[in-house]
Scaffold this motif. Structure first.
Motif, PDB file in Angstrom:
ATOM      1  N   GLU A  73      -2.915  -7.334  75.268  1.00 45.65           N
ATOM      2  CA  GLU A  73      -4.016  -6.514  74.779  1.00 45.65           C
ATOM      3  C   GLU A  73      -4.222  -5.303  75.678  1.00 45.65           C
ATOM      4  O   GLU A  73      -4.525  -4.206  75.204  1.00 45.65           O
ATOM      5  CB  GLU A  73      -5.310  -7.324  74.712  1.00 45.65           C
ATOM      6  N   ALA A  74      -4.076  -5.505  76.979  1.00 46.39           N
ATOM      7  CA  ALA A  74      -4.276  -4.416  77.933  1.00 46.39           C
ATOM      8  C   ALA A  74      -3.321  -3.261  77.650  1.00 46.39           C
ATOM      9  O   ALA A  74      -3.714  -2.094  77.638  1.00 46.39           O
ATOM     10  CB  ALA A  74      -4.089  -4.924  79.360  1.00 46.39           C
ATOM     11  N   VAL A  75      -2.052  -3.588  77.433  1.00 41.12           N
ATOM     12  CA  VAL A  75      -1.059  -2.546  77.153  1.00 41.12           C
ATOM     13  C   VAL A  75      -1.378  -1.847  75.837  1.00 41.12           C
ATOM     14  O   VAL A  75      -1.316  -0.610  75.737  1.00 41.12           O
ATOM     15  CB  VAL A  75       0.362  -3.144  77.113  1.00 41.12           C
ATOM     16  N   GLU A  76      -1.751  -2.623  74.816  1.00 45.46           N
ATOM     17  CA  GLU A  76      -2.077  -2.021  73.517  1.00 45.46           C
ATOM     18  C   GLU A  76      -3.291  -1.108  73.619  1.00 45.46           C
ATOM     19  O   GLU A  76      -3.324  -0.014  73.037  1.00 45.46           O
ATOM     20  CB  GLU A  76      -2.328  -3.135  72.496  1.00 45.46           C
ATOM     21  N   LEU A  77      -4.308  -1.529  74.367  1.00 50.29           N
ATOM     22  CA  LEU A  77      -5.507  -0.711  74.525  1.00 50.29           C
ATOM     23  C   LEU A  77      -5.223   0.544  75.343  1.00 50.29           C
ATOM     24  O   LEU A  77      -5.827   1.602  75.110  1.00 50.29           O
ATOM     25  CB  LEU A  77      -6.617  -1.526  75.188  1.00 50.29           C
ATOM     26  N   ALA A  78      -4.323   0.425  76.310  1.00 49.67           N
ATOM     27  CA  ALA A  78      -3.954   1.611  77.091  1.00 49.67           C
ATOM     28  C   ALA A  78      -3.286   2.644  76.193  1.00 49.67           C
ATOM     29  O   ALA A  78      -3.528   3.847  76.316  1.00 49.67           O
ATOM     30  CB  ALA A  78      -3.023   1.223  78.234  1.00 49.67           C
ATOM     31  N   ARG A  79      -2.440   2.164  75.273  1.00 49.66           N
ATOM     32  CA  ARG A  79      -1.776   3.065  74.338  1.00 49.66           C
ATOM     33  C   ARG A  79      -2.793   3.737  73.401  1.00 49.66           C
ATOM     34  O   ARG A  79      -2.705   4.931  73.121  1.00 49.66           O
ATOM     35  CB  ARG A  79      -0.757   2.304  73.503  1.00 49.66           C
ATOM     36  N   SER A  80      -3.753   2.960  72.902  1.00 49.91           N
ATOM     37  CA  SER A  80      -4.671   3.488  71.889  1.00 49.91           C
ATOM     38  C   SER A  80      -5.827   4.288  72.466  1.00 49.91           C
ATOM     39  O   SER A  80      -6.317   5.229  71.840  1.00 49.91           O
ATOM     40  CB  SER A  80      -5.224   2.338  71.033  1.00 49.91           C
ATOM     41  N   VAL A 138     -10.358   0.893  81.283  1.00 55.38           N
ATOM     42  CA  VAL A 138     -10.167  -0.326  80.497  1.00 55.38           C
ATOM     43  C   VAL A 138     -10.125  -1.501  81.469  1.00 55.38           C
ATOM     44  O   VAL A 138      -9.425  -1.447  82.487  1.00 55.38           O
ATOM     45  CB  VAL A 138      -8.874  -0.284  79.659  1.00 55.38           C
ATOM     46  N   ILE A 139     -10.882  -2.563  81.162  1.00 55.83           N
ATOM     47  CA  ILE A 139     -10.921  -3.758  81.998  1.00 55.83           C
ATOM     48  C   ILE A 139     -10.094  -4.856  81.331  1.00 55.83           C
ATOM     49  O   ILE A 139     -10.286  -5.143  80.149  1.00 55.83           O
ATOM     50  CB  ILE A 139     -12.365  -4.265  82.171  1.00 55.83           C
ATOM     51  N   ALA A 140      -9.182  -5.462  82.069  1.00 58.07           N
ATOM     52  CA  ALA A 140      -8.362  -6.555  81.535  1.00 58.07           C
ATOM     53  C   ALA A 140      -8.529  -7.793  82.405  1.00 58.07           C
ATOM     54  O   ALA A 140      -8.059  -7.836  83.541  1.00 58.07           O
ATOM     55  CB  ALA A 140      -6.897  -6.135  81.470  1.00 58.07           C
ATOM     56  N   ASP A 141      -9.201  -8.786  81.879  1.00 59.17           N
ATOM     57  CA  ASP A 141      -9.426 -10.058  82.571  1.00 59.17           C
ATOM     58  C   ASP A 141      -9.709 -11.111  81.513  1.00 59.17           C
ATOM     59  O   ASP A 141     -10.419 -10.835  80.542  1.00 59.17           O
ATOM     60  CB  ASP A 141     -10.608  -9.945  83.544  1.00 59.17           C
ATOM     61  N   ASP A 142      -9.164 -12.307  81.669  1.00 59.10           N
ATOM     62  CA  ASP A 142      -9.342 -13.326  80.636  1.00 59.10           C
ATOM     63  C   ASP A 142     -10.690 -14.033  80.716  1.00 59.10           C
ATOM     64  O   ASP A 142     -11.017 -14.833  79.836  1.00 59.10           O
ATOM     65  CB  ASP A 142      -8.200 -14.348  80.683  1.00 59.10           C
TER      66      ASP A 142
END
Length: 219
Positions: free
Chosen positions: A42-49, A9-13
């Protein structure tokens, strides 16, 4: 690294940054980008899902910055390995991220091959620091109380074999396992075995701590 696909997962604004990272990572046959986040929440939520193997986290993001998100990840999905995207101007954040359990740091201007290698290293359970960032952090932390630390470090290093000291010295230079192997005419797998043995003997949690100890010992 196993033959299984590494889910990222990539997290960058910045959309262009995300697109560039995605393009580089998806060029590797063993890496799949499963989602993208524009902020830390969003990063944390996507990591969970999505349950990725590796998360790439930018430090400066809205809603929740990367370092705060890192702390949330360690509590919510500790199995995810988080690599922090950084610049030289954010050196003070390196120490905080290491304390939060980050899998390593990657400079935003790193070469494509280094980005892919960092993701593979993180997925394999290795702590990764960009060689340039490693030297920078080591130099920053090496100041102050050097004499005391040096004596303690030299006693610890004395317990290592000559070959182990040679590998440790290259860790202090910030070399990757592959680069150290080329320098010592050893396979990358052999270097990795030596690194694991060195970390155990020195009671270091990761290669960054070992690199600091190498510098303190004067290697």
């Amino acid at each position: 690294m196993t033959a299984e696909v590494i889910r990222v997962v990539i997290a960058d604004d910045e959309p262009l940054i995300r697109a560039g990272i995605r393009m580089i990572l998806t060029s590797a046959p063993d890496i799949e980008v499963v989602a993208e986040a524009a902020n830390g929440r969003e990063a944390v939520e996507l990591a969970r899902s999505h349950g990725p193997d590796v998360m790439l986290l930018d430090i400066q993001m809205p809603v929740m910055d990367g370092l705060t998100a890192l702390g949330e990840l360690r509590r919510a999905v500790p199995e995810v390995r988080a690599l922090i995207l950084t610049t030289f101007g954010e050196k003070e954040n390196v120490l905080r991220a290491l304390g939060e359990g980050g899998a390593g740091f990657l400079l935003k201007d790193s070469a494509p091959g280094e980005l892919i290698g960092a993701v593979r290293a993180a997925a394999a359970g290795d702590a990764y620091l960009s060689p340039g960032a490693t030297r920078h952090v080591v130099d920053q932390l090496a100041s102050g109380k050097a004499a005391v630390r040096g004596e303690v470090a030299r006693r610890q290093v004395a317990e290592l074999s000559e070959r182990e000291r040679g590998v440790l010295a290259l860790l202090g230079e910030g070399l990757s396992n592959a680069d150290a192997g080329r320098r010592l005419h050893m396979s990358e797998a052999t270097v990795k075995t030596y690194v694991s043995r060195i970390l155990a003997k020195l009671d270091c949690e990761n290669r960054v701590q070992a690199a600091l100890l190498a510098r303190d010992a004067g290697l």
